[in-house]
Design a protein around this motif. Sequence first.
Motif, PDB file in Angstrom:
ATOM      1  N   ILE A 188       0.875  -1.181   0.000  1.00 52.22           N
ATOM      2  CA  ILE A 188       0.000   0.000   0.000  1.00 52.22           C
ATOM      3  C   ILE A 188       0.902   1.218   0.000  1.00 52.22           C
ATOM      4  CG2 ILE A 188      -1.681   1.335   1.324  1.00 52.22           C
ATOM      5  CD1 ILE A 188      -2.759  -1.297   2.439  1.00 52.22           C
ATOM      6  N   ALA A 189       0.629   2.164  -0.897  1.00 49.18           N
ATOM      7  CA  ALA A 189       1.431   3.382  -0.988  1.00 49.18           C
ATOM      8  C   ALA A 189       0.522   4.595  -0.827  1.00 49.18           C
ATOM      9  CB  ALA A 189       2.163   3.437  -2.323  1.00 49.18           C
ATOM     10  N   ALA A 190       0.823   5.425   0.152  1.00 56.59           N
ATOM     11  CA  ALA A 190       0.034   6.624   0.424  1.00 56.59           C
ATOM     12  C   ALA A 190       0.881   7.856   0.169  1.00 56.59           C
ATOM     13  CB  ALA A 190      -0.448   6.621   1.872  1.00 56.59           C
ATOM     14  N   ALA A 191       0.334   8.781  -0.627  1.00 56.98           N
ATOM     15  CA  ALA A 191       1.066  10.010  -0.908  1.00 56.98           C
ATOM     16  C   ALA A 191       0.095  11.101  -1.325  1.00 56.98           C
ATOM     17  CB  ALA A 191       2.098   9.775  -2.008  1.00 56.98           C
ATOM     18  N   GLY A 192       0.496  12.327  -1.071  1.00 55.25           N
ATOM     19  CA  GLY A 192      -0.293  13.484  -1.457  1.00 55.25           C
ATOM     20  C   GLY A 192       0.395  14.265  -2.559  1.00 55.25           C
ATOM     21  N   LYS A 193      -0.260  15.332  -2.965  1.00 49.24           N
ATOM     22  CA  LYS A 193       0.212  16.241  -4.013  1.00 49.24           C
ATOM     23  C   LYS A 193       0.509  15.485  -5.301  1.00 49.24           C
ATOM     24  CE  LYS A 193       1.408  19.755  -0.811  1.00 49.24           C
ATOM     25  NZ  LYS A 193       1.618  21.131  -0.841  1.00 49.24           N
ATOM     26  N   ALA A 194       1.762  15.450  -5.772  1.00 48.56           N
ATOM     27  CA  ALA A 194       2.080  14.787  -7.041  1.00 48.56           C
ATOM     28  C   ALA A 194       1.851  13.282  -6.970  1.00 48.56           C
ATOM     29  CB  ALA A 194       3.521  15.079  -7.446  1.00 48.56           C
ATOM     30  N   ALA A 195       1.986  12.705  -5.784  1.00 52.17           N
ATOM     31  CA  ALA A 195       1.610  11.306  -5.493  1.00 52.17           C
ATOM     32  C   ALA A 195       2.161  10.287  -6.482  1.00 52.17           C
ATOM     33  CB  ALA A 195       0.095  11.178  -5.380  1.00 52.17           C
ATOM     34  N   HIS A 196       3.444  10.325  -6.733  1.00 50.42           N
ATOM     35  CA  HIS A 196       4.054   9.354  -7.643  1.00 50.42           C
ATOM     36  C   HIS A 196       4.461   8.070  -6.944  1.00 50.42           C
ATOM     37  CE1 HIS A 196       5.179  13.010 -10.247  1.00 50.42           C
ATOM     38  NE2 HIS A 196       4.032  12.511 -10.617  1.00 50.42           N
ATOM     39  N   LEU A 197       4.309   8.004  -5.632  1.00 49.59           N
ATOM     40  CA  LEU A 197       4.822   6.871  -4.873  1.00 49.59           C
ATOM     41  C   LEU A 197       4.220   5.538  -5.319  1.00 49.59           C
ATOM     42  CD1 LEU A 197       6.690   5.894  -2.642  1.00 49.59           C
ATOM     43  CD2 LEU A 197       4.816   6.298  -1.019  1.00 49.59           C
ATOM     44  N   ALA A 198       2.909   5.460  -5.441  1.00 47.21           N
ATOM     45  CA  ALA A 198       2.279   4.180  -5.815  1.00 47.21           C
ATOM     46  C   ALA A 198       2.786   3.690  -7.170  1.00 47.21           C
ATOM     47  CB  ALA A 198       0.762   4.313  -5.824  1.00 47.21           C
ATOM     48  N   GLY A 199       2.908   4.574  -8.124  1.00 46.36           N
ATOM     49  CA  GLY A 199       3.409   4.191  -9.438  1.00 46.36           C
ATOM     50  C   GLY A 199       4.864   3.766  -9.393  1.00 46.36           C
ATOM     51  N   ALA A 200       5.666   4.468  -8.611  1.00 49.88           N
ATOM     52  CA  ALA A 200       7.078   4.113  -8.467  1.00 49.88           C
ATOM     53  C   ALA A 200       7.213   2.748  -7.813  1.00 49.88           C
ATOM     54  CB  ALA A 200       7.815   5.179  -7.652  1.00 49.88           C
ATOM     55  N   ILE A 201       6.376   2.485  -6.824  1.00 47.76           N
ATOM     56  CA  ILE A 201       6.387   1.182  -6.149  1.00 47.76           C
ATOM     57  C   ILE A 201       5.937   0.092  -7.130  1.00 47.76           C
ATOM     58  CG2 ILE A 201       5.272  -0.181  -4.321  1.00 47.76           C
ATOM     59  CD1 ILE A 201       7.310   1.871  -3.239  1.00 47.76           C
ATOM     60  N   ALA A 202       4.855   0.333  -7.841  1.00 47.85           N
ATOM     61  CA  ALA A 202       4.317  -0.656  -8.777  1.00 47.85           C
ATOM     62  C   ALA A 202       5.301  -0.981  -9.901  1.00 47.85           C
ATOM     63  CB  ALA A 202       2.993  -0.167  -9.366  1.00 47.85           C
ATOM     64  N   ALA A 203       6.112  -0.018 -10.272  1.00 52.38           N
ATOM     65  CA  ALA A 203       7.071  -0.239 -11.354  1.00 52.38           C
ATOM     66  C   ALA A 203       8.145  -1.254 -10.973  1.00 52.38           C
ATOM     67  CB  ALA A 203       7.724   1.085 -11.754  1.00 52.38           C
ATOM     68  N   GLY A 204       8.347  -1.477  -9.668  1.00 53.00           N
ATOM     69  CA  GLY A 204       9.406  -2.368  -9.226  1.00 53.00           C
ATOM     70  C   GLY A 204       8.955  -3.734  -8.751  1.00 53.00           C
ATOM     71  N   THR A 205       7.684  -4.070  -8.935  1.00 55.30           N
ATOM     72  CA  THR A 205       7.184  -5.341  -8.406  1.00 55.30           C
ATOM     73  C   THR A 205       6.005  -5.840  -9.225  1.00 55.30           C
ATOM     74  OG1 THR A 205       6.427  -6.492  -6.394  1.00 55.30           O
ATOM     75  CG2 THR A 205       5.572  -4.269  -6.769  1.00 55.30           C
ATOM     76  N   VAL A 206       5.722  -7.138  -9.090  1.00 49.44           N
ATOM     77  CA  VAL A 206       4.494  -7.688  -9.662  1.00 49.44           C
ATOM     78  C   VAL A 206       3.469  -7.954  -8.555  1.00 49.44           C
ATOM     79  CG1 VAL A 206       5.569  -8.656 -11.716  1.00 49.44           C
ATOM     80  CG2 VAL A 206       5.389 -10.052  -9.633  1.00 49.44           C
ATOM     81  N   LEU A 207       3.803  -7.601  -7.322  1.00 45.86           N
ATOM     82  CA  LEU A 207       2.835  -7.701  -6.231  1.00 45.86           C
ATOM     83  C   LEU A 207       1.727  -6.680  -6.441  1.00 45.86           C
ATOM     84  CD1 LEU A 207       5.191  -7.971  -3.104  1.00 45.86           C
ATOM     85  CD2 LEU A 207       3.826  -9.801  -4.137  1.00 45.86           C
ATOM     86  N   PRO A 208       0.520  -6.950  -5.931  1.00 45.55           N
ATOM     87  CA  PRO A 208      -0.540  -5.945  -6.012  1.00 45.55           C
ATOM     88  C   PRO A 208      -0.151  -4.698  -5.215  1.00 45.55           C
ATOM     89  CG  PRO A 208      -1.424  -8.082  -5.337  1.00 45.55           C
ATOM     90  CD  PRO A 208       0.061  -8.197  -5.303  1.00 45.55           C
ATOM     91  N   VAL A 209      -0.397  -3.539  -5.826  1.00 44.42           N
ATOM     92  CA  VAL A 209      -0.128  -2.256  -5.179  1.00 44.42           C
ATOM     93  C   VAL A 209      -1.445  -1.493  -5.089  1.00 44.42           C
ATOM     94  CG1 VAL A 209       1.098  -0.045  -5.343  1.00 44.42           C
ATOM     95  CG2 VAL A 209       2.248  -2.175  -6.016  1.00 44.42           C
ATOM     96  N   ILE A 210      -1.717  -1.001  -3.893  1.00 42.18           N
ATOM     97  CA  ILE A 210      -2.922  -0.201  -3.653  1.00 42.18           C
ATOM     98  C   ILE A 210      -2.462   1.212  -3.309  1.00 42.18           C
ATOM     99  CG2 ILE A 210      -4.987   0.089  -2.240  1.00 42.18           C
ATOM    100  CD1 ILE A 210      -4.685  -2.983  -1.578  1.00 42.18           C
ATOM    101  N   GLY A 211      -2.962   2.181  -4.043  1.00 42.66           N
ATOM    102  CA  GLY A 211      -2.602   3.573  -3.800  1.00 42.66           C
ATOM    103  C   GLY A 211      -3.662   4.279  -2.972  1.00 42.66           C
ATOM    104  N   ILE A 212      -3.189   5.042  -1.991  1.00 45.38           N
ATOM    105  CA  ILE A 212      -4.075   5.912  -1.213  1.00 45.38           C
ATOM    106  C   ILE A 212      -3.693   7.357  -1.530  1.00 45.38           C
ATOM    107  CG2 ILE A 212      -4.894   6.637   1.059  1.00 45.38           C
ATOM    108  CD1 ILE A 212      -3.805   3.978   2.176  1.00 45.38           C
ATOM    109  N   PRO A 213      -4.522   8.058  -2.290  1.00 44.86           N
ATOM    110  CA  PRO A 213      -4.255   9.472  -2.502  1.00 44.86           C
ATOM    111  C   PRO A 213      -4.573  10.231  -1.203  1.00 44.86           C
ATOM    112  CG  PRO A 213      -6.189   8.764  -3.757  1.00 44.86           C
ATOM    113  CD  PRO A 213      -5.682   7.573  -3.021  1.00 44.86           C
ATOM    114  N   VAL A 214      -3.646  11.071  -0.785  1.00 44.38           N
ATOM    115  CA  VAL A 214      -3.799  11.787   0.477  1.00 44.38           C
ATOM    116  C   VAL A 214      -4.164  13.243   0.209  1.00 44.38           C
ATOM    117  CG1 VAL A 214      -2.622  12.506   2.599  1.00 44.38           C
ATOM    118  CG2 VAL A 214      -2.188  10.233   1.634  1.00 44.38           C
ATOM    119  N   LYS A 215      -5.163  13.707   0.928  1.00 41.20           N
ATOM    120  CA  LYS A 215      -5.640  15.084   0.785  1.00 41.20           C
ATOM    121  C   LYS A 215      -4.535  16.049   1.206  1.00 41.20           C
ATOM    122  CE  LYS A 215      -9.393  18.118   2.224  1.00 41.20           C
ATOM    123  NZ  LYS A 215     -10.639  18.205   2.994  1.00 41.20           N
ATOM    124  N   SER A 216      -4.317  17.044   0.370  1.00 40.51           N
ATOM    125  CA  SER A 216      -3.359  18.095   0.706  1.00 40.51           C
ATOM    126  C   SER A 216      -4.094  19.422   0.814  1.00 40.51           C
ATOM    127  CB  SER A 216      -2.275  18.176  -0.373  1.00 40.51           C
ATOM    128  OG  SER A 216      -2.849  18.569  -1.604  1.00 40.51           O
TER     129      SER A 216
END
Length: 164
Positions: free
Chosen positions: A61-89
């Motif tokens: 699970i990747a949580a990030a606000g604003k530009a929120a590239h974390l989930a995509g960066a995490i997903a790019a390095g694995t075949v595990l399921p990635v769940i993104g939580i967009p955080v209110k800024s």
Amino acid sequence: MKKVAVIMGSDSDLPVVEKAFGVFKEFGVPFEVHVFSAHRTPEEAREFTVHAKENGFGVLIAAAGKAAHLAGAIAAGTVLPVIGIPVKSSTLDGLDALLSTVQMPSGIPVATVAIDGAQNAALLAVQILAVEDGELTRKLLSSRKTAAEKVLAKNREITEKYRL
């Protein structure tokens, strides 16, 4: 049982992601919490991600606000399921984070929950792990039944209160 990693882009995301921890505890799912930034610590984020599966993780699970590239960066390095939580800024009320998280390029999927939706992210992670864990499936079914019973009890209360 596989673990879940909850990765925040900043420790300022902690009040949002803490809502996931209770879900994991309720279902007995082991989890770890980390702070890695897609922009400020990209090497460390990638190192963690690349080795996540061999380190016993089943969902990230990747949580990030604003530009929120974390989930995509995490997903790019694995075949595990990635769940993104967009955080209110404070700037765009989380819409920027939502769009950054949900608009992944083809081939790099990220499941995305609502803005600040840590509880649903945790439940989705539990559901993913339950695909191969019958006990976890039973716990989920029981939890759903309890939730439905609570709603029906409230329905009875309201119906009785406003009966003519």
